[in-house]
Write a protein that holds these residues in place. Structure first.
Motif, mmCIF file in Angstrom:
data_model
loop_
_atom_site.group_PDB
_atom_site.id
_atom_site.type_symbol
_atom_site.label_atom_id
_atom_site.label_comp_id
_atom_site.label_asym_id
_atom_site.label_seq_id
_atom_site.Cartn_x
_atom_site.Cartn_y
_atom_site.Cartn_z
ATOM 1 N N SER A 110 0.938 -1.134 0.320
ATOM 2 C CA SER A 110 0.180 -0.147 0.249
ATOM 3 C C SER A 110 0.647 1.010 0.181
ATOM 4 O O SER A 110 1.864 0.873 -0.146
ATOM 5 C CB SER A 110 -0.981 -0.170 1.466
ATOM 6 N N TYR A 111 -0.064 2.142 -0.016
ATOM 7 C CA TYR A 111 1.062 3.714 0.057
ATOM 8 C C TYR A 111 -0.211 4.680 0.626
ATOM 9 O O TYR A 111 -0.800 4.972 0.533
ATOM 10 C CB TYR A 111 0.854 4.346 -1.448
ATOM 11 N N ASP A 112 0.424 5.717 1.221
ATOM 12 C CA ASP A 112 0.823 6.896 1.928
ATOM 13 C C ASP A 112 0.907 8.037 0.918
ATOM 14 O O ASP A 112 1.216 8.779 0.991
ATOM 15 C CB ASP A 112 1.636 7.161 2.839
ATOM 16 N N TYR A 113 -1.073 8.303 0.480
ATOM 17 C CA TYR A 113 -1.116 10.079 -0.906
ATOM 18 C C TYR A 113 -0.433 10.980 -0.052
ATOM 19 O O TYR A 113 0.654 11.861 -0.870
ATOM 20 C CB TYR A 113 -1.943 10.084 -1.753
ATOM 21 N N ASP A 114 -0.247 11.309 0.853
ATOM 22 C CA ASP A 114 0.157 12.225 2.168
ATOM 23 C C ASP A 114 1.611 12.645 2.389
ATOM 24 O O ASP A 114 2.480 13.138 2.065
ATOM 25 C CB ASP A 114 -0.611 12.763 2.796
ATOM 26 N N ARG A 115 1.836 11.284 2.700
ATOM 27 C CA ARG A 115 2.983 11.440 3.343
ATOM 28 C C ARG A 115 4.523 10.780 1.808
ATOM 29 O O ARG A 115 5.302 10.603 2.507
ATOM 30 C CB ARG A 115 3.619 10.378 4.081
ATOM 31 N N LYS A 116 3.442 9.952 0.996
ATOM 32 C CA LYS A 116 4.263 9.863 -0.251
ATOM 33 C C LYS A 116 5.132 8.313 -0.041
ATOM 34 O O LYS A 116 6.554 8.732 -0.259
ATOM 35 C CB LYS A 116 5.413 11.187 -0.779
ATOM 36 N N VAL A 117 4.885 7.819 1.199
ATOM 37 C CA VAL A 117 5.692 6.642 1.460
ATOM 38 C C VAL A 117 4.837 5.133 1.303
ATOM 39 O O VAL A 117 3.433 4.733 1.295
ATOM 40 C CB VAL A 117 5.897 6.513 3.021
ATOM 41 N N THR A 118 5.509 4.228 1.177
ATOM 42 C CA THR A 118 5.022 2.921 1.688
ATOM 43 C C THR A 118 4.101 2.065 2.458
ATOM 44 O O THR A 118 4.720 3.048 3.235
ATOM 45 C CB THR A 118 6.130 1.622 0.566
ATOM 46 N N VAL A 119 3.451 1.644 2.521
ATOM 47 C CA VAL A 119 2.786 1.423 3.348
ATOM 48 C C VAL A 119 2.496 -0.423 3.618
ATOM 49 O O VAL A 119 2.446 -1.111 2.296
ATOM 50 C CB VAL A 119 1.500 1.373 3.791
ATOM 51 N N ARG A 120 3.548 -1.091 4.360
ATOM 52 C CA ARG A 120 3.403 -2.936 4.734
ATOM 53 C C ARG A 120 3.989 -3.096 3.553
ATOM 54 O O ARG A 120 3.460 -4.178 2.279
ATOM 55 C CB ARG A 120 1.885 -3.208 4.875
ATOM 56 N N TRP A 121 4.913 -2.501 3.196
ATOM 57 C CA TRP A 121 6.033 -2.879 2.537
ATOM 58 C C TRP A 121 6.899 -3.758 3.025
ATOM 59 O O TRP A 121 7.773 -3.698 4.143
ATOM 60 C CB TRP A 121 6.842 -1.865 1.110
ATOM 61 N N GLY A 122 8.444 -5.030 3.033
ATOM 62 C CA GLY A 122 8.495 -5.929 3.377
ATOM 63 C C GLY A 122 8.169 -7.351 3.614
ATOM 64 O O GLY A 122 8.910 -7.494 3.930
ATOM 65 N N ALA B 15 10.033 -9.144 6.819
ATOM 66 C CA ALA B 15 9.009 -8.153 8.097
ATOM 67 C C ALA B 15 7.730 -8.726 8.027
ATOM 68 O O ALA B 15 6.988 -7.952 7.445
ATOM 69 C CB ALA B 15 9.547 -7.295 8.532
ATOM 70 N N ARG B 16 6.905 -9.815 8.601
ATOM 71 C CA ARG B 16 5.933 -10.380 8.754
ATOM 72 C C ARG B 16 5.264 -8.754 9.824
ATOM 73 O O ARG B 16 5.174 -8.425 10.099
ATOM 74 C CB ARG B 16 5.459 -11.592 9.198
ATOM 75 N N LEU B 17 3.799 -8.470 8.393
ATOM 76 C CA LEU B 17 3.100 -7.739 8.986
ATOM 77 C C LEU B 17 3.667 -6.213 9.853
ATOM 78 O O LEU B 17 3.739 -5.879 11.170
ATOM 79 C CB LEU B 17 2.406 -8.118 9.872
ATOM 80 N N ASN B 18 4.054 -5.301 8.758
ATOM 81 C CA ASN B 18 5.459 -4.460 8.417
ATOM 82 C C ASN B 18 4.426 -3.656 9.144
ATOM 83 O O ASN B 18 4.914 -2.683 7.821
ATOM 84 C CB ASN B 18 5.999 -4.712 7.690
ATOM 85 N N TRP B 19 4.068 -3.053 10.043
ATOM 86 C CA TRP B 19 2.886 -1.746 9.514
ATOM 87 C C TRP B 19 3.979 -0.915 9.672
ATOM 88 O O TRP B 19 3.294 0.726 9.192
ATOM 89 C CB TRP B 19 1.738 -1.904 10.586
ATOM 90 N N SER B 20 5.080 -0.291 10.924
ATOM 91 C CA SER B 20 5.687 0.670 11.188
ATOM 92 C C SER B 20 6.289 0.937 10.091
ATOM 93 O O SER B 20 7.227 2.203 10.596
ATOM 94 C CB SER B 20 6.046 0.617 12.734
ATOM 95 N N TYR B 21 7.167 -0.005 9.778
ATOM 96 C CA TYR B 21 8.037 0.621 8.355
ATOM 97 C C TYR B 21 7.349 1.608 7.217
ATOM 98 O O TYR B 21 6.222 1.306 6.502
ATOM 99 C CB TYR B 21 8.993 -0.470 7.767
ATOM 100 N N ASN B 22 8.398 2.663 6.588
ATOM 101 C CA ASN B 22 7.949 3.389 5.900
ATOM 102 C C ASN B 22 9.437 3.761 5.105
ATOM 103 O O ASN B 22 10.209 3.947 5.277
ATOM 104 C CB ASN B 22 7.160 4.376 5.864
ATOM 105 N N PHE B 23 8.724 3.990 3.668
ATOM 106 C CA PHE B 23 10.083 3.362 2.235
ATOM 107 C C PHE B 23 9.164 4.732 1.618
ATOM 108 O O PHE B 23 8.763 4.353 0.878
ATOM 109 C CB PHE B 23 10.147 2.594 2.203
ATOM 110 N N LYS B 24 10.181 5.307 2.227
ATOM 111 C CA LYS B 24 10.461 6.770 0.634
ATOM 112 C C LYS B 24 11.135 6.902 -0.576
ATOM 113 O O LYS B 24 10.643 7.416 -1.588
ATOM 114 C CB LYS B 24 11.050 8.020 1.816
#
Length: 399
Positions: free
Chosen positions: A281-293, A374-383
């Motif tokens: 997934s992706y966060d349009y406001d922060r321009k980062v991935t969500v649950r990548w990895g 990393a399973r269920l990697n909610w906290s990690y964001n990649f920019k």
């Protein structure tokens, strides 16, 4: 499950869709039996891909999944097959909870309407979930959210129903299209100005969709750059839709290929990548991935025009997760990278160890794939990543 599915597909009239989730312990025999039962009782019903094992009529994203690029990968010559994502009007869960299903979400109406616009913009369709009380009643707070979306669609539905995605693969905000028209969806309009880059086709008129008189807005167009002036009186609650009438049925767009910078560096931002699979997934406001990895198939792909090949150091920008390792791949080389430790939830730039080579100039693809997940990697964001050229003698040019 078979008796329950038999009841659902025979006792409730026409069923448009049968939506499965978490296909645990499903094999081909189970999937084929379920597909056959649905086809017998509801021949017009669609089945989503979470039935498992490759069965189903269409793919779905992860929960509340979004993407940074327009995706028409499943389109057929005679059929536009969208991807699907799903959201809920409840808070903190999909079913009924006392703490989340009775919550007033009036502050989130613009966000919910924005989700609808973004999904259609990027080539998808939107499934909206409700969480009824145990007696089947939908709580007033959820009804209010649905009415807010419905009221907005009553005025602006032309830009959503039957609309195609944006002609730009990486639009700056939600854009939808129909023959001869583009629809710009703006949650915020600063200083009464809306700008758009990348549309080459001439614009003949601009107006607000909510204006029954279609009063023409002032605009200027210089090549691929467009500017529209929107008076205060035309700005709508939640999301304003501006219609651009075009001089042609289909909009022609500028080349969106990433270009190597004049100083030799190559920027690979998450906002300009394509997803190899929809389980990201992706966060349009922060321009980062969500649950990548979380899975090794979650590739991020960039198309780049390289003008000065060479050897490059790598700088990553992410929120840090020492569990995660991923591989950067060019046409000529590979390099293992890691999500170096940092403060959780705080983006920072970090130099990676090693270098990577690009030996040929020209248009090419650069990708990264998770290798240690990393399973269920909610906290990690990649920019994103930055490739910085290494000069002779090993000196790195920084700017």
């Amino acid at each position: 499950m078979m008796p329950q599915l038999e009841e659902l597909t025979t006792e409730y009239g026409d069923v448009f869709m049968v939506w499965f989730d978490t296909p645990v312990h499903m094999n081909d025999r189970h999937c084929e039996a379920l597909m056959a039962l649905i086809a017998k009782n509801q021949p017009g019903a669609l089945v989503n891909s979470r039935l498992g094992n490759g069965y189903g009529h269409f793919d779905v994203s992860i929960d509340a999944g979004k993407r940074p690029n327009v995706c028409k990968a499943d389109w057929l010559p005679d059929l536009k097959v969208p991807w699907q994502t799903h959201e809920t009007v409840t808070k903190g869960g999909w079913g009924y909870t006392t703490y989340g299903s009775e919550t007033d979400r009036s502050a989130d109406y613009a966000e919910l309407i924005g989700h609808v616009c973004n999904v259609v913009c990027y080539g998808g369709v939107f499934l909206l979930n409700v969480g009824p009380r145990p007696d089947g009643v939908i709580p007033p707070s959820q009804v209010s959210s649905l009415r807010a979306i419905g009221d907005w669609l009553t005025v602006n539905g032309e830009s959503i129903y039957g609309a195609d995605p944006s002609p730009l693969v990486f639009p700056p905000y939600a854009i939808t299209s129909k023959p001869g028209k583009l629809y710009l969806h703006l949650r915020e309009i600063l200083n009464n100005q809306v700008s758009l880059q990348g549309i080459l086709t001439g614009v003949t008129k601009a107006y607000c969709l909510a204006d029954p008189a279609q009063t023409a807005l002032d605009f200027s167009q210089d090549g691929a750059e467009l500017a529209v002036t929107v008076p205060d009186a035309a700005i709508q609650l939640h999301v304003t839709v501006i219609v651009l009438e075009l001089a042609a049925e289909q909009a022609q767009v500028a080349d969106e290929t990433l270009q190597q910078n004049a100083d030799g560096s190559i920027e690979l931002p998450a906002e300009s990548c394509e997803f190899a699979v929809r389980r990201t997934s992706y966060d349009y406001d922060r321009k980062v991935t969500v649950r990548w990895g979380e899975h090794p198939l979650q590739g991020l792909l960039w198309t780049v025009n390289v003008s000065a090949p060479g050897e490059f150091c790598v700088i990553s920008e992410d929120s840090g997760d020492e569990r995660l390792e991923y591989e950067l791949i060019t046409r000529d080389d590979t390099l293992m990278l890691n999500a170096l430790s940092g403060e959780v939830g705080v983006l920072s730039k970090k130099p990676q160890t090693g270098t990577i080579r690009i030996e040929q100039a020209g248009r090419q693809q650069i990708v990264v794939y998770p290798r240690v997940t990393a399973r269920l990697n909610w906290s990690y964001n990649f920019k994103g990543l930055e490739l910085v050229p290494v000069h002779e003698g090993g000196e790195v040019r920084r700017h």
